[in-house]
Structures are given as C-alpha cells and as structure tokens.
Design a protein around this motif. Sequence first.
Motif, mmCIF file in Angstrom:
data_model
loop_
_atom_site.group_PDB
_atom_site.id
_atom_site.type_symbol
_atom_site.label_atom_id
_atom_site.label_comp_id
_atom_site.label_asym_id
_atom_site.label_seq_id
_atom_site.Cartn_x
_atom_site.Cartn_y
_atom_site.Cartn_z
ATOM 1 N N THR A 1 0.944 -1.333 0.059
ATOM 2 C CA THR A 1 0.122 0.089 0.190
ATOM 3 C C THR A 1 0.867 1.365 -0.052
ATOM 4 N N LYS A 2 2.077 1.287 0.233
ATOM 5 C CA LYS A 2 2.805 2.120 0.230
ATOM 6 C C LYS A 2 4.245 2.182 -0.314
ATOM 7 N N VAL A 3 3.935 2.433 -1.772
ATOM 8 C CA VAL A 3 5.142 2.447 -2.686
ATOM 9 C C VAL A 3 5.332 4.151 -3.305
ATOM 10 N N LEU A 4 6.742 4.306 -3.218
ATOM 11 C CA LEU A 4 7.024 5.368 -3.823
ATOM 12 C C LEU A 4 7.349 5.180 -5.485
ATOM 13 N N ILE A 5 6.349 5.892 -6.267
ATOM 14 C CA ILE A 5 6.862 6.390 -7.554
ATOM 15 C C ILE A 5 7.666 6.872 -7.896
ATOM 16 N N ASP A 6 8.998 6.906 -8.282
ATOM 17 C CA ASP A 6 10.311 7.718 -8.387
ATOM 18 C C ASP A 6 10.668 7.852 -9.852
ATOM 19 N N GLY A 7 10.349 8.623 -10.676
ATOM 20 C CA GLY A 7 10.648 8.723 -12.041
ATOM 21 C C GLY A 7 12.302 8.854 -12.114
ATOM 22 N N PRO B 1 13.557 1.560 -14.269
ATOM 23 C CA PRO B 1 13.349 0.056 -14.798
ATOM 24 C C PRO B 1 11.775 -0.428 -14.450
ATOM 25 N N CYS B 2 11.150 -0.112 -13.587
ATOM 26 C CA CYS B 2 9.658 -0.511 -13.716
ATOM 27 C C CYS B 2 9.032 0.130 -14.709
ATOM 28 N N TYR B 3 9.257 1.352 -14.900
ATOM 29 C CA TYR B 3 8.509 1.952 -16.280
ATOM 30 C C TYR B 3 8.764 1.411 -17.438
ATOM 31 N N GLY C 1 5.137 1.725 -18.546
ATOM 32 C CA GLY C 1 4.109 2.786 -17.707
ATOM 33 C C GLY C 1 4.394 4.096 -17.913
ATOM 34 N N ILE C 2 3.348 4.789 -17.870
ATOM 35 C CA ILE C 2 3.235 6.309 -17.900
ATOM 36 C C ILE C 2 3.070 6.981 -16.643
ATOM 37 N N PRO C 3 3.875 7.742 -15.798
ATOM 38 C CA PRO C 3 3.440 8.261 -14.475
ATOM 39 C C PRO C 3 2.948 9.680 -14.723
ATOM 40 N N ASN C 4 1.994 10.124 -13.986
ATOM 41 C CA ASN C 4 1.414 11.365 -14.090
ATOM 42 C C ASN C 4 1.299 11.840 -12.443
ATOM 43 N N TYR C 5 2.365 12.647 -12.387
ATOM 44 C CA TYR C 5 2.608 13.107 -10.778
ATOM 45 C C TYR C 5 1.497 14.169 -10.287
ATOM 46 N N THR C 6 1.010 15.004 -11.313
ATOM 47 C CA THR C 6 0.131 15.858 -10.835
ATOM 48 C C THR C 6 -1.310 15.048 -10.432
ATOM 49 N N LEU D 1 -1.439 11.773 -9.417
ATOM 50 C CA LEU D 1 -0.820 10.747 -8.702
ATOM 51 C C LEU D 1 -1.139 9.348 -9.125
ATOM 52 N N ASN D 2 -1.082 9.301 -10.628
ATOM 53 C CA ASN D 2 -1.661 8.091 -11.374
ATOM 54 C C ASN D 2 -0.327 7.516 -12.156
ATOM 55 N N LEU D 3 -0.365 6.175 -12.317
ATOM 56 C CA LEU D 3 0.512 5.570 -13.286
ATOM 57 C C LEU D 3 -0.414 4.699 -14.057
ATOM 58 N N LYS D 4 -0.158 4.810 -15.599
ATOM 59 C CA LYS D 4 -0.952 4.039 -16.443
ATOM 60 C C LYS D 4 0.057 2.981 -17.209
ATOM 61 N N ILE D 5 -0.470 1.614 -17.163
ATOM 62 C CA ILE D 5 0.185 0.743 -17.710
ATOM 63 C C ILE D 5 -0.866 -0.181 -18.623
ATOM 64 N N PRO D 6 -0.351 -0.771 -19.843
ATOM 65 C CA PRO D 6 -1.091 -1.396 -20.618
ATOM 66 C C PRO D 6 -1.379 -2.756 -19.946
ATOM 67 N N GLY D 7 -2.657 -3.121 -19.788
ATOM 68 C CA GLY D 7 -2.853 -4.627 -19.350
ATOM 69 C C GLY D 7 -3.575 -5.534 -20.452
ATOM 70 N N LEU D 8 -3.801 -6.862 -19.968
ATOM 71 C CA LEU D 8 -4.568 -7.707 -21.061
ATOM 72 C C LEU D 8 -5.813 -7.461 -21.437
ATOM 73 N N SER D 9 -6.673 -6.436 -20.661
ATOM 74 C CA SER D 9 -7.902 -5.958 -21.140
ATOM 75 C C SER D 9 -7.947 -4.600 -20.985
ATOM 76 N N GLY D 10 -7.039 -4.020 -21.603
ATOM 77 C CA GLY D 10 -7.056 -2.347 -21.723
ATOM 78 C C GLY D 10 -6.138 -1.979 -20.743
#
Length: 202
Positions: A12-18, A97-99, A104-109, A111-120
């Motif tokens: 639940t507490k992960v830092l997304i650091d680009g 390396p995760c991105y 994945g594409i992060p949006n810090y404004t 607080l979202n990270l978008k990644i392609p999945g199997l169904s979208g």
Amino acid sequence: MVDLIISTKRITKVLIDGGSSLNIMYAKMLDEMGIDWTCICPIRAPFHSGMPRKQAVPLGQINLPVTFRDPSNYRTKILTFKVVGFPETYHAILGCPCYVRLMGIPNYTYLNLKIPGLSGVITVGTSFQHAYECEVECCDHATAIVASGELAAIKKEVTKEAPDPKKSIGSFEPMEGSKEVLIDPDSPNGKVVRIGTTLSSK
C-alpha cells in the motif's frame, strides 16, 4: 481499487520515483513477506539515488513478481530490486526500470500510473490524503534521523570537553613553578599571592 502485489503481499505504500534509476526493496519488507534471504543475489556495487550526496551499498538484489490488477484486468512482470538495510517509511520504491519493463507512464500531478493490461489500460493511483500522510511520515522519519545524528555528534563533542572529575569544581589549581609572595609585608594577616617563577623581573 487497484491492487499492487509484490510477490504474494499486497503493498500500500510504494514510492513511484521517475528520477530513480533503481527499484528498491527494504530488508524489513522482505522479512514481512517471509522471503528467504538465500534468494538474494550478493552485490556490493554502491549507488547514489537513495541519499543525496551519499552512496549506499545494497545487501544484494532479488527478482520478484509484481502484479498490478483490478477486478477485470491485471499485469504481472518480474522486476529486479536492490535490497537495502537502512530503515524507511515506504514498502518499496519503483523507479525507471519498472516503467520500462511495464511500459508505464506516470502522471505526478494526478498521482496516477497508467500501464497496458490484458484487457485495456490499468490505472494505478492513490488519494491526495494518502499521499500527504505518507509524505508527512517520511519527513518525520528523516527529521528523526537527522536529529539522532546531531545528538550523537553533540554527545561526542561533550565527551571530548568533559572536565576531569578528579579536579575539585570551583577551586583554583596551583600552577607548577610558582612561589608565594606577601601582598603587604607590614600587614599582620599575612595574605599572599602566587606568582610564577618563570616570569621575568619586569
């Protein structure tokens, strides 16, 4: 609600650091996940992305499956984490390396990270309240570390300047090579003063 699962534990507490060139996992978190330390590959190459102007030496590195999922969509990839032994308030740090691995594409404004999945597209996000609470906890943790370091330095300095307990407090110690001289030879009380014998006649 999107779940982030590392190995078999929900995180639940992960830092997304680009700006980080590493994925970092804390040794305490590995213990909480019940992962055997024999799974860690030894590596001693230092890195500098964890602490400003300081290098850190990892305990090793480990490959762990990371799953981003919601009820209808998911994505799992094996990520390489540098394992560190110093304490932190986050469970893990996901860097570039995760991105790259997840595209994945992060949006810090927002607080979202978008990644392609199997169904979208899978959107991983959090609330501003949760992000604020994590930031406050991290700042308090950093302040405590700085304070403990300053306190240790003060204690060390005080120890150096500590007075000799064998000497009596508040009393003057006669210096070596001194003699007593009467202040007033004609006075009956015989008061004297100590004068160094190494002084010149002037």
